[in-house]
Scaffold this active site. Structure first.
Site, mmCIF file in Angstrom:
data_model
loop_
_atom_site.group_PDB
_atom_site.id
_atom_site.type_symbol
_atom_site.label_atom_id
_atom_site.label_comp_id
_atom_site.label_asym_id
_atom_site.label_seq_id
_atom_site.Cartn_x
_atom_site.Cartn_y
_atom_site.Cartn_z
ATOM 1 C CD1 TRP A 285 25.008 41.797 38.590
ATOM 2 C CD2 TRP A 285 24.265 43.499 39.833
ATOM 3 N NE1 TRP A 285 25.875 41.953 39.641
ATOM 4 C CE2 TRP A 285 25.451 42.985 40.429
ATOM 5 C CE3 TRP A 285 23.622 44.575 40.450
ATOM 6 C CZ2 TRP A 285 26.009 43.508 41.587
ATOM 7 C CZ3 TRP A 285 24.172 45.095 41.611
ATOM 8 C CH2 TRP A 285 25.337 44.573 42.166
ATOM 9 C CD1 TRP B 277 31.254 54.196 42.917
ATOM 10 C CD2 TRP B 277 29.198 53.323 42.955
ATOM 11 N NE1 TRP B 277 30.368 55.222 42.689
ATOM 12 C CE2 TRP B 277 29.095 54.712 42.703
ATOM 13 C CE3 TRP B 277 28.033 52.577 43.030
ATOM 14 C CZ2 TRP B 277 27.861 55.353 42.525
ATOM 15 C CZ3 TRP B 277 26.812 53.207 42.851
ATOM 16 C CH2 TRP B 277 26.729 54.568 42.600
ATOM 17 C CG ASN C 190 31.821 59.233 52.493
ATOM 18 O OD1 ASN C 190 32.174 58.746 51.424
ATOM 19 N ND2 ASN C 190 31.736 58.515 53.598
ATOM 20 C CD1 TRP D 22 29.644 46.359 41.437
ATOM 21 C CD2 TRP D 22 31.113 47.946 40.850
ATOM 22 N NE1 TRP D 22 30.808 45.727 41.056
ATOM 23 C CE2 TRP D 22 31.725 46.676 40.703
ATOM 24 C CE3 TRP D 22 31.840 49.085 40.535
ATOM 25 C CZ2 TRP D 22 33.031 46.526 40.254
ATOM 26 C CZ3 TRP D 22 33.143 48.949 40.087
ATOM 27 C CH2 TRP D 22 33.728 47.674 39.951
ATOM 28 C CD1 TRP E 33 37.886 53.881 56.926
ATOM 29 C CD2 TRP E 33 37.628 52.276 55.393
ATOM 30 N NE1 TRP E 33 37.113 52.877 57.482
ATOM 31 C CE2 TRP E 33 36.939 51.889 56.563
ATOM 32 C CE3 TRP E 33 37.616 51.423 54.291
ATOM 33 C CZ2 TRP E 33 36.249 50.681 56.659
ATOM 34 C CZ3 TRP E 33 36.929 50.217 54.372
ATOM 35 C CH2 TRP E 33 36.252 49.865 55.557
#
Length: 469
Positions: free
Chosen positions: A304, A381, A340, A358, A276
């Site tokens: 948003w 994010w 995490n 974000w 990842w």
């Protein structure tokens, strides 16, 4: 007299498995290690405060390791090209070697540095020290970059056996003719000492990175089941060491295969997590605009919300009235890191329940994390917000109450970081607002959650559906 090569260190603060240093030695140069503090060269994402606190200690550890081998780590501050040219002239150096970075502004800066140094008649070379496979070496059958993790990782896994073993650290380094600047000069101690609590949880430096890895390997069999439990110490906690290059993914992969007692399930699970990280760098390199803009256009018209500064500050300071969220944000403030699983929970609340873009979260994490890494931070994010490659589906909105009950089943994590709730019965711990009488005895903890989880979830889903249509 042996000719000098400058070895320009950045996010590769180690002596072992350092390809630039090894190349200088193999070419017969006397290497002079130099670190240049150059915030302007980092573009819009210079190191945040917490990362600079880590950097100070990491450089101190590295300087000591270099000195123990007879050399000196030069510390400088200012424009990288100007300083490298000046040092090359003073030392009559024949070459400048460094290890590559992949952030957009740094790539641009490094290309200009390489061109200028070669124009000066110096040998200028860069190397891969940070990744198992560099981004341009992996492509789809159509020749483009991957945007989905699973096929990307399938492609990388096929070549993992070809990853070369790490190289050893030099036993000796040549003495230096130069003094450089002091660590206090280029990276003064934080004032006031807001970082004191960090070092109860972390020890920067190359030696500490390997100790941390070895300790993790002793208990790695618990990793697949325990990695989602913030109340346990089941994760590797190697992220800041990787972020500063105190240890390399190649070293971890080699040690995991050669020296770890891990069972195969645990080994493959952790290697996938390295995957990842590689994928995040793949995306950062191929889509450099993603650091500041949505990677996908699927939510281009998303509504948003306008930011309410009081609400944003409540989220930042762990005063949302939602215990698992507040525990995570307080852990971040106190230690410079966060589990995490909890990162995903707090990010979901910000981007979906509050519906704030974000970038508000990414900027806060960038300044407060000791493991701040532009590739990982950006993609984490964007994944949470639903705007990135391989992102969480727009309809995945974490319920922090059920997440807390599932992943902190005994309430140990919440009670550690939100001590006001010590006396709250476990069955109500993750949603204390349902027990106002008990909550009234919990000091000044918020009486109500910052948002109504049900109604804000429904509003977010409606906004996502509207933007996608």
């Amino acid at each position: 007299m042996t000719e000098t090569a400058l070895v320009w260190l950045r996010r590769d603060l180690r002596l072992a498995d350092n390809p630039a240093l090894r190349a200088a030695l193999d070419a017969g140069f006397a290497p002079q290690l130099v670190y240049i503090d150059d915030p302007e060269g980092e573009g819009g994402w210079p190191l945040g405060a917490a990362s600079r606190a880590w950097l100070r200690r990491s450089l101190a550890e590295l300087a000591e390791a270099v000195a123990s081998r007879g050399g000196r780590l030069l510390l400088e501050q200012g424009d990288s090209l100007t300083i490298l040219r000046g040092l090359a002239g003073e030392l009559e150096a024949g070459a400048v070697y460094w290890n590559r970075r992949y952030e957009p502004a740094v790539i641009e800066r490094d290309q200009a540095v390489k061109q200028a140094l070669r124009g000066d008649g110096l040998e200028a070379r860069s190397f891969n020290a940070a990744l198992l496979r560099e981004p341009w070496t992996i492509s789809t059958q159509q020749g483009g970059p991957y945007k989905v993790f699973t096929p990307y990782w399938r492609r990388v896994q096929a070549d993992l056996d070809e990853v070369s073993p790490p190289c050893a650290a030099p036993r000796e380094l040549p003495p230096s003719k130069l003094e450089g600047r002091s660590l206090d000069d280029i990276l003064p101690l934080p004032s006031p000492r807001w970082d004191r609590g960090f070092w109860e949880h972390h020890r920067p430096g190359e030696a500490a990175a390997h100790s941390r890895m070895e300790a993790f390997f002793e208990d790695i069999d618990d990793y697949p089941e325990g990695r989602d439990r913030p109340d346990l110490t089941a994760t590797s906690r190697l992220s800041p060491h990787l972020a500063f290059g105190e240890i390399s993914p190649r070293q971890i992969l080699h040690a995991l295969r050669e020296d770890s007692p891990a069972n195969e399930e645990a080994r493959q699970h952790f290697i996938r997590e390295l995957g990842w990280r590689e994928f995040s760098y793949h995306l950062l390199f191929h889509f450099p605009e993603c650091t500041d803009a949505d990677l996908t256009s699927s939510l281009k018209g998303f509504d948003w919300a306008e930011v309410d500064e009081d609400s944003l500050e409540a989220w930042r300071r762990g005063r949302t009235g939602i215990p698992i969220v507040d525990a995570g944000m307080r852990e971040l403030w106190a230690t410079g890191t966060m589990h995490n699983r909890v990162r995903m929970i707090v990010a979901s609340l910000l981007t979906k329940n509050l519906r704030y873009h974000w970038l508000h979260g990414a900027r806060w994490f960038w300044n407060t994390l000791v493991d701040a890494d532009l590739a990982n931070n950006t993609q984490g994010w964007q994944w949470s917000a639903g705007t990135g490659a391989d992102a969480a589906p727009y309809f995945r909105i974490f319920n922090p109450v059920s997440q807390g009950e599932r992943h902190d089943p005994d309430g140990a994590y919440v009670k550690r970081w939100v001590p006001e709730l010590q006396a709250m019965p476990l069955r109500h711990l993750q949603q204390p607002w349902t027990q106002p009488d008990a909550l009234a005895r919990c000091g000044d903890y918020p009486a109500e959650p910052l948002v109504d989880l049900k109604s804000t979830r429904e509003a977010a889903l409606a906004a996502y559906k509207a933007s996608r249509s």
